[in-house]
Design an enzyme around this catalytic site. Structure first.
Site, PDB file in Angstrom:
ATOM      1  N   TRP A 102      11.215 -53.809  22.652  1.00 54.85           N
ATOM      2  CA  TRP A 102       9.773 -53.820  22.342  1.00 54.85           C
ATOM      3  C   TRP A 102       9.378 -52.563  21.589  1.00 54.85           C
ATOM      4  O   TRP A 102       8.588 -52.617  20.634  1.00 54.85           O
ATOM      5  CB  TRP A 102       8.941 -54.011  23.611  1.00 54.85           C
ATOM      6  CG  TRP A 102       9.071 -55.402  24.133  1.00 54.85           C
ATOM      7  CD1 TRP A 102       9.634 -55.779  25.319  1.00 54.85           C
ATOM      8  CD2 TRP A 102       8.677 -56.618  23.483  1.00 54.85           C
ATOM      9  NE1 TRP A 102       9.611 -57.147  25.434  1.00 54.85           N
ATOM     10  CE2 TRP A 102       9.029 -57.689  24.339  1.00 54.85           C
ATOM     11  CE3 TRP A 102       8.054 -56.905  22.262  1.00 54.85           C
ATOM     12  CZ2 TRP A 102       8.782 -59.031  24.009  1.00 54.85           C
ATOM     13  CZ3 TRP A 102       7.816 -58.243  21.938  1.00 54.85           C
ATOM     14  CH2 TRP A 102       8.171 -59.279  22.795  1.00 54.85           C
ATOM     15  N   ASP A 171       2.567 -48.709  25.476  1.00 55.25           N
ATOM     16  CA  ASP A 171       2.637 -50.156  25.699  1.00 55.25           C
ATOM     17  C   ASP A 171       3.027 -50.368  27.159  1.00 55.25           C
ATOM     18  O   ASP A 171       4.169 -50.156  27.538  1.00 55.25           O
ATOM     19  CB  ASP A 171       3.678 -50.767  24.751  1.00 55.25           C
ATOM     20  CG  ASP A 171       3.877 -52.264  24.982  1.00 55.25           C
ATOM     21  OD1 ASP A 171       3.256 -52.827  25.910  1.00 55.25           O
ATOM     22  OD2 ASP A 171       4.665 -52.865  24.217  1.00 55.25           O
ATOM     23  N   LYS A 195       1.849 -60.668  31.855  1.00 53.88           N
ATOM     24  CA  LYS A 195       2.886 -60.207  32.776  1.00 53.88           C
ATOM     25  C   LYS A 195       2.258 -59.846  34.127  1.00 53.88           C
ATOM     26  O   LYS A 195       2.572 -60.456  35.129  1.00 53.88           O
ATOM     27  CB  LYS A 195       3.626 -58.986  32.216  1.00 53.88           C
ATOM     28  CG  LYS A 195       4.745 -59.279  31.218  1.00 53.88           C
ATOM     29  CD  LYS A 195       4.298 -59.851  29.904  1.00 53.88           C
ATOM     30  CE  LYS A 195       5.400 -60.181  28.942  1.00 53.88           C
ATOM     31  NZ  LYS A 195       5.659 -59.179  27.928  1.00 53.88           N
TER      32      LYS A 195
HETATM   33  C1  LIG Z   1       5.821 -59.136  26.437  1.00 52.28           C
HETATM   34  C2  LIG Z   1       5.769 -57.796  25.815  1.00 52.28           C
HETATM   35  C3  LIG Z   1       5.263 -57.604  24.507  1.00 52.28           C
HETATM   36  C4  LIG Z   1       4.792 -58.748  23.651  1.00 52.28           C
HETATM   37  O1  LIG Z   1       3.635 -59.283  24.177  1.00 52.28           O
HETATM   38  P1  LIG Z   1       2.786 -60.412  23.412  1.00 52.28           P
HETATM   39  O2  LIG Z   1       1.521 -60.404  24.197  1.00 52.28           O
HETATM   40  O3  LIG Z   1       3.573 -61.675  23.518  1.00 52.28           O
HETATM   41  O4  LIG Z   1       2.601 -59.986  22.000  1.00 52.28           O
HETATM   42  C5  LIG Z   1       5.206 -56.319  24.021  1.00 52.28           C
HETATM   43  N1  LIG Z   1       5.622 -55.265  24.755  1.00 52.28           N
HETATM   44  C6  LIG Z   1       6.127 -55.419  25.997  1.00 52.28           C
HETATM   45  C7  LIG Z   1       6.570 -54.214  26.750  1.00 52.28           C
HETATM   46  C8  LIG Z   1       6.214 -56.680  26.555  1.00 52.28           C
HETATM   47  O5  LIG Z   1       6.692 -56.836  27.801  1.00 52.28           O
END
Ligand SMILES: *Cc1c(COP(=O)(O)O)cnc(C)c1O
Length: 360
Positions: A102, A171, A195
């Site tokens: 990511w 993030d 999540k």
């Molecule tokens: C799932 C995830 C993403 C992507 O998320 P989307 O909402 O599908 O764009 C980005 N960073 C991390 C750490 C993730 O777990």
């Protein structure tokens, strides 16, 4: 109807109590005679729901008053562009820590909008740990430092908050709300909801208010944090139902779990026993340095990969869903977010122990 144990990485399990409450309220929200889905986002009812959700989130994370909480769309992936667009208006270089897939995506997207610099990377050690504080070297003109607190696919998580003299951007898609957090250490935090917050469709942004006037020129109105901050995240129609459901999750965390200290204690216990099972059995392995193992996403491999398919089939038959690793890495992964009960982890451990005994 019987609900199974769901270890999906995202969209992920939601607390059963939240789903039950949503079910009870779906046709007629609190006697108003309509569903939350059918309400005007400008109605007193929905504005009340939205404000309560924000207040509960602020209380859970102890968000300081000089931070705005934004309810956006587009997922965490959109933030990979929105961060440099919103924070890069005064020039400078976007700095990144790199320790997983990511973070890499964030870097690749960021390169389109600002010069970038990798301030530290754990690629040389096989992405099996996160960079240490002592390895971080910012460029002289760093506008901010971006990192991914929990790499959802690799299963590694920072055990510290980087200490830097520029705004820290994180993030936190897969570990926000898993444990208490010192928000004041950050310039900006973002997370896709699916999540650990609520259903897909909502993206949470927490931003320090002095960072709202740093945008590049030609910002699309709907990509601007300032637009959302100035309009209570209602410049246009927000994802109202996802916002409402996230609010129910915040309420559950506060009133049923008892807050983030309690949640962290449960999460640590869940992760510890699962890693102990993996480490204690030659049939299973996890490659991450123990200090940097994720308490949310636990990847593991079987000693004999030709048994992967059988493992997944039998797990599903035992009521344990979505244990396949990410399509880019294979193997197995158990995502054990807040809403995955300890009983699910206990059932998984029992299944793994039996499987290894019978097949391993
Ligand atoms: C799932 C995830 C993403 C992507 O998320 P989307 O909402 O599908 O764009 C980005 N960073 C991390 C750490 C993730 O777990």
């Amino acid at each position: 109807m019987s609900r199974k144990f769901n270890f999906c990485a995202g969209p992920a399990a939601l607390p059963e109590a939240v789903l039950q409450r949503a079910r009870d309220e779906i046709l007629d929200w609190q006697g108003r005679g309509l569903s939350v889905m059918e309400m005007s986002h400008r109605s007193d009812e929905f504005v009340g729901i939205a404000e309560q959700a924000e207040a509960d989130l602020r209380e859970l994370l102890k968000v300081p008053a000089n931070y705005k909480v934004l309810f956006m769309q587009g997922g965490a992936s959109s933030q990979f562009a929105m961060v440099p667009l919103n924070l890069g208006g005064k020039g400078g270089t976007a700095n990144y820590l790199y320790n997983g897939i990511w973070g890499k995506k964030a870097i690749e997207e960021g390169q389109r909008y600002l010069p970038t610099h990798i301030a530290a990377s754990s690629e040389a050690t096989g992405l099996s740990r996160v960079p240490f504080q002592s390895e971080i070297q910012l460029s002289a003109d760093a506008a901010y430092l971006h990192y991914t607190s929990n790499e959802t696919i690799g299963g590694l998580e920072f055990d510290y908050i980087p200490d830097v003299a520029v705004p820290l951007v994180c993030d936190m898609s897969s570990d926000i709300l898993s444990t208490p957090l010192d928000v004041s250490r950050f310039g900006l935090i973002y997370a896709g909801a699916q999540k650990n917050i609520g259903p897909a469709g909502l993206t949470l942004v927490i931003v320090r208010d002095d960072l709202l006037d740093q945008a590049q020129a030609q910002m699309p109105t709907m990509f601007s944090y300032k637009t959302f901050a100035d309009n209570g995240s209602m410049y246009n129609t927000p994802p109202t139902y996802a916002w409402y459901l996230s609010g129910l999750v915040f309420d559950w965390l506060k009133n049923e779990v008892g807050g983030l200290d309690k949640m962290a204690e449960i999460n640590r216990r869940k992760a510890q026993k699962l890693y102990a099972t993996i480490d204690g059995n030659d049939f299973y392995s996890n490659p991450i340095e123990p200090q940097h193992r994720s308490i949310m996403n636990v990847p593991f491999r079987l000693a004999d990969a030709s048994l992967d398919k059988l493992f997944l089939q039998q797990a599903e038959a035992a009521g344990l869903l979505n244990l396949a690793g990410h399509r880019s890495v294979g193997g197995m992964r158990a995502s054990i977010y807040n809403a995955v009960p300890e009983a699910a982890v206990d059932a998984l451990i029992e299944f793994m122990t039996d499987f290894a005994r019978n097949r391993g």
